[in-house]
Design a protein around this motif. Structure first.
Motif, PDB file in Angstrom:
ATOM      1  N   ASP A  94      26.414 -40.473   9.362  1.00 15.62           N
ATOM      2  CA  ASP A  94      24.823 -40.443   9.398  1.00 15.62           C
ATOM      3  C   ASP A  94      24.291 -39.112   9.363  1.00 15.62           C
ATOM      4  N   PRO A  95      24.516 -38.182   8.598  1.00 12.30           N
ATOM      5  CA  PRO A  95      24.083 -36.892   8.740  1.00 12.30           C
ATOM      6  C   PRO A  95      22.694 -36.380   9.033  1.00 12.30           C
ATOM      7  N   VAL A  96      21.975 -37.420   8.948  1.00  9.48           N
ATOM      8  CA  VAL A  96      20.468 -37.037   9.267  1.00  9.48           C
ATOM      9  C   VAL A  96      19.906 -37.385  10.746  1.00  9.48           C
ATOM     10  N   TYR A  97      20.635 -38.553  11.180  1.00  6.63           N
ATOM     11  CA  TYR A  97      20.240 -38.971  12.562  1.00  6.63           C
ATOM     12  C   TYR A  97      21.471 -38.744  13.812  1.00  6.63           C
ATOM     13  N   GLY A  98      22.855 -38.895  13.039  1.00 10.34           N
ATOM     14  CA  GLY A  98      23.943 -38.798  14.051  1.00 10.34           C
ATOM     15  C   GLY A  98      23.851 -39.880  15.250  1.00 10.34           C
ATOM     16  N   CYS A  99      24.266 -39.382  16.152  1.00  9.33           N
ATOM     17  CA  CYS A  99      23.816 -40.365  17.517  1.00  9.33           C
ATOM     18  C   CYS A  99      22.587 -40.964  17.830  1.00  9.33           C
ATOM     19  N   THR A 100      21.772 -40.204  17.432  1.00 10.28           N
ATOM     20  CA  THR A 100      20.487 -40.582  17.806  1.00 10.28           C
ATOM     21  C   THR A 100      19.955 -41.781  16.938  1.00 10.28           C
ATOM     22  N   GLY A 101      20.571 -42.337  15.773  1.00 12.77           N
ATOM     23  CA  GLY A 101      20.247 -43.377  15.204  1.00 12.77           C
ATOM     24  C   GLY A 101      20.839 -44.370  15.976  1.00 12.77           C
ATOM     25  N   ILE A 102      21.871 -44.324  16.542  1.00 15.06           N
ATOM     26  CA  ILE A 102      22.204 -45.403  17.491  1.00 15.06           C
ATOM     27  C   ILE A 102      21.530 -45.528  18.712  1.00 15.06           C
ATOM     28  N   ILE A 103      20.867 -44.554  19.484  1.00 13.91           N
ATOM     29  CA  ILE A 103      20.285 -44.666  20.380  1.00 13.91           C
ATOM     30  C   ILE A 103      18.803 -45.238  20.092  1.00 13.91           C
ATOM     31  N   ASN A 104      18.388 -44.874  18.840  1.00 12.03           N
ATOM     32  CA  ASN A 104      17.015 -45.466  18.327  1.00 12.03           C
ATOM     33  C   ASN A 104      17.227 -46.978  18.378  1.00 12.03           C
ATOM     34  N   SER A 105      18.302 -47.378  17.697  1.00 13.90           N
ATOM     35  CA  SER A 105      18.808 -48.983  17.646  1.00 13.90           C
ATOM     36  C   SER A 105      18.807 -49.643  18.872  1.00 13.90           C
ATOM     37  N   LEU A 106      19.264 -49.051  19.736  1.00 12.42           N
ATOM     38  CA  LEU A 106      19.603 -49.512  21.252  1.00 12.42           C
ATOM     39  C   LEU A 106      18.135 -49.657  21.871  1.00 12.42           C
ATOM     40  N   LEU A 107      17.217 -48.458  21.901  1.00 12.07           N
ATOM     41  CA  LEU A 107      15.813 -48.812  22.406  1.00 12.07           C
ATOM     42  C   LEU A 107      15.070 -49.942  21.564  1.00 12.07           C
ATOM     43  N   GLU A 108      15.193 -50.168  20.452  1.00 10.95           N
ATOM     44  CA  GLU A 108      14.609 -51.202  19.967  1.00 10.95           C
ATOM     45  C   GLU A 108      15.056 -52.400  20.205  1.00 10.95           C
ATOM     46  N   GLU A 109      16.537 -52.554  20.548  1.00 12.29           N
ATOM     47  CA  GLU A 109      16.980 -53.819  20.927  1.00 12.29           C
ATOM     48  C   GLU A 109      16.434 -54.143  22.510  1.00 12.29           C
ATOM     49  N   ILE A 110      16.291 -53.021  23.327  1.00 12.09           N
ATOM     50  CA  ILE A 110      15.804 -53.121  24.742  1.00 12.09           C
ATOM     51  C   ILE A 110      14.432 -53.490  24.729  1.00 12.09           C
ATOM     52  N   LEU A 111      13.699 -53.180  23.753  1.00 13.11           N
ATOM     53  CA  LEU A 111      12.186 -53.495  23.563  1.00 13.11           C
ATOM     54  C   LEU A 111      11.973 -54.874  23.163  1.00 13.11           C
ATOM     55  N   ALA A 112      12.976 -55.432  22.400  1.00 15.18           N
ATOM     56  CA  ALA A 112      12.874 -56.685  21.955  1.00 15.18           C
ATOM     57  C   ALA A 112      13.443 -57.395  23.167  1.00 15.18           C
ATOM     58  N   ALA A 113      14.419 -57.337  23.760  1.00 16.47           N
ATOM     59  CA  ALA A 113      14.775 -57.946  25.001  1.00 16.47           C
ATOM     60  C   ALA A 113      13.673 -58.128  26.024  1.00 16.47           C
ATOM     61  N   GLN A 114      12.970 -57.007  26.407  1.00 15.39           N
ATOM     62  CA  GLN A 114      12.001 -57.006  27.355  1.00 15.39           C
ATOM     63  C   GLN A 114      10.842 -57.877  26.935  1.00 15.39           C
ATOM     64  N   CYS A 115      10.475 -57.892  25.676  1.00 10.71           N
ATOM     65  CA  CYS A 115       9.440 -58.695  25.134  1.00 10.71           C
ATOM     66  C   CYS A 115       9.840 -60.146  25.448  1.00 10.71           C
ATOM     67  N   GLU A 116      10.745 -60.319  25.088  1.00  6.38           N
ATOM     68  CA  GLU A 116      11.279 -61.898  25.063  1.00  6.38           C
ATOM     69  C   GLU A 116      11.465 -62.117  26.522  1.00  6.38           C
ATOM     70  N   LEU A 117      11.771 -61.412  27.425  1.00  5.17           N
ATOM     71  CA  LEU A 117      11.900 -61.750  28.778  1.00  5.17           C
ATOM     72  C   LEU A 117      10.500 -62.044  29.593  1.00  5.17           C
ATOM     73  N   ALA A 118       9.585 -61.031  29.076  1.00  9.29           N
ATOM     74  CA  ALA A 118       8.215 -61.091  29.396  1.00  9.29           C
ATOM     75  C   ALA A 118       7.500 -62.565  28.867  1.00  9.29           C
ATOM     76  N   ARG A 119       7.816 -62.878  27.722  1.00 13.83           N
ATOM     77  CA  ARG A 119       7.187 -64.221  27.166  1.00 13.83           C
ATOM     78  C   ARG A 119       8.077 -65.320  27.785  1.00 13.83           C
ATOM     79  N   THR A 120       9.229 -65.053  28.189  1.00 14.04           N
ATOM     80  CA  THR A 120       9.773 -66.278  28.699  1.00 14.04           C
ATOM     81  C   THR A 120       9.353 -66.426  30.241  1.00 14.04           C
TER      82      THR A 120
END
Length: 249
Positions: A94-120
């Protein structure tokens, strides 16, 4: 007999023999040079993994990697070489994002898990307090505000607004000006700004942590995701127990 000895001597010379490594490492083979006995790259980039070195050379450059490894204690060089190779493969992929693309995906996954946890947790509180049917609770939407900046690279330690001289110094130290220029030239003009920004972030992370670079951030985020998933599973189990108990009343 003499001819055979001369041929063997020439082969040893080309392969780095005669007091050097028995065979040239991937770095020296790639650069078409002898592999000296004290070659700092040889233990970590063997000739059996040429693609691994090619990615690393393309992104960081041999001299930058050698200089970084030499600045570290011997016992830390193997891990540093491994994380550099990982970051290089991510950047090539990924010449544009490199490892920051992975970090962004993980941050989005954390956000989704946190929202689902709060809802539950909200469902659990409602069921426990009012004895409502689970189906009714599920139909009532729970609106949650995302944690502040949870989706941003700022949370992972990015500093896109660093002063320009320091920003360039980090990029030059880690990647080298020629490597960065070559990468930017290979991209469409509209993507070069984002690529420069993510390269600057990765460079600052590597300067701040010479052994692990951005992989330490990725590991921390993975641990955070695992913790959120475990807490979500525990909360769901509590919700099921409370709902089942309420249904029996």
């Amino acid at each position: 007999m003499t001819g055979n000895m001369e041929m063997q001597a020439e082969k040893d010379h080309l392969e780095g023999g005669g007091g050097s490594y028995p065979k040239r490492c991937a770095a020296c083979k790639y650069l078409r040079r002898r592999c000296a006995h004290d070659c700092v790259l040889a233990p970590y980039f063997p000739a059996s993994h040429p693609h691994r070195y090619a990615c690393m050379h393309r992104v960081f450059g041999a001299s930058n990697v050698a200089r970084l490894l030499q600045s570290l204690p011997v016992e830390e060089r193997g891990k540093a070489a491994e994380t550099l190779a990982m970051e290089a493969q991510w950047r090539v992929g990924d010449p544009v994002y490199g490892c920051t693309g992975i970090i962004n995906s993980l941050l989005e996954e954390i956000l989704a898990a946190q929202c689902e946890l709060a809802r539950t947790r909200a469902q659990l509180d409602m069921v426990a307090a009012h004895g409502a049917q689970l189906q009714l609770v599920q139909e009532a939407p729970v609106h949650l505000a995302p944690p502040p900046a949870a989706h941003s690279l700022q949370r992972a330690g990015g500093h896109p607004h660093a002063s320009h001289p320091h920003r360039y110094a980090c990029v030059h130290r880690v990647f080298g000006a020629s490597n960065v220029a070559r990468l930017l030239h290979s991209l469409p003009v509209e993507e070069r700004g984002k690529a420069a920004e993510t390269l600057a972030m990765e460079a600052q992370w590597r300067v701040g942590d010479r052994v692990y670079g951005c992989t330490s951030i990725i590991n921390s985020l993975l641990e955070e995701i695992l913790a959120a998933q475990c807490e979500l599973a525990r909360t769901r189990a509590q919700l099921d127990m409370v709902a089942a108990h309420g249904a029996q009343l």
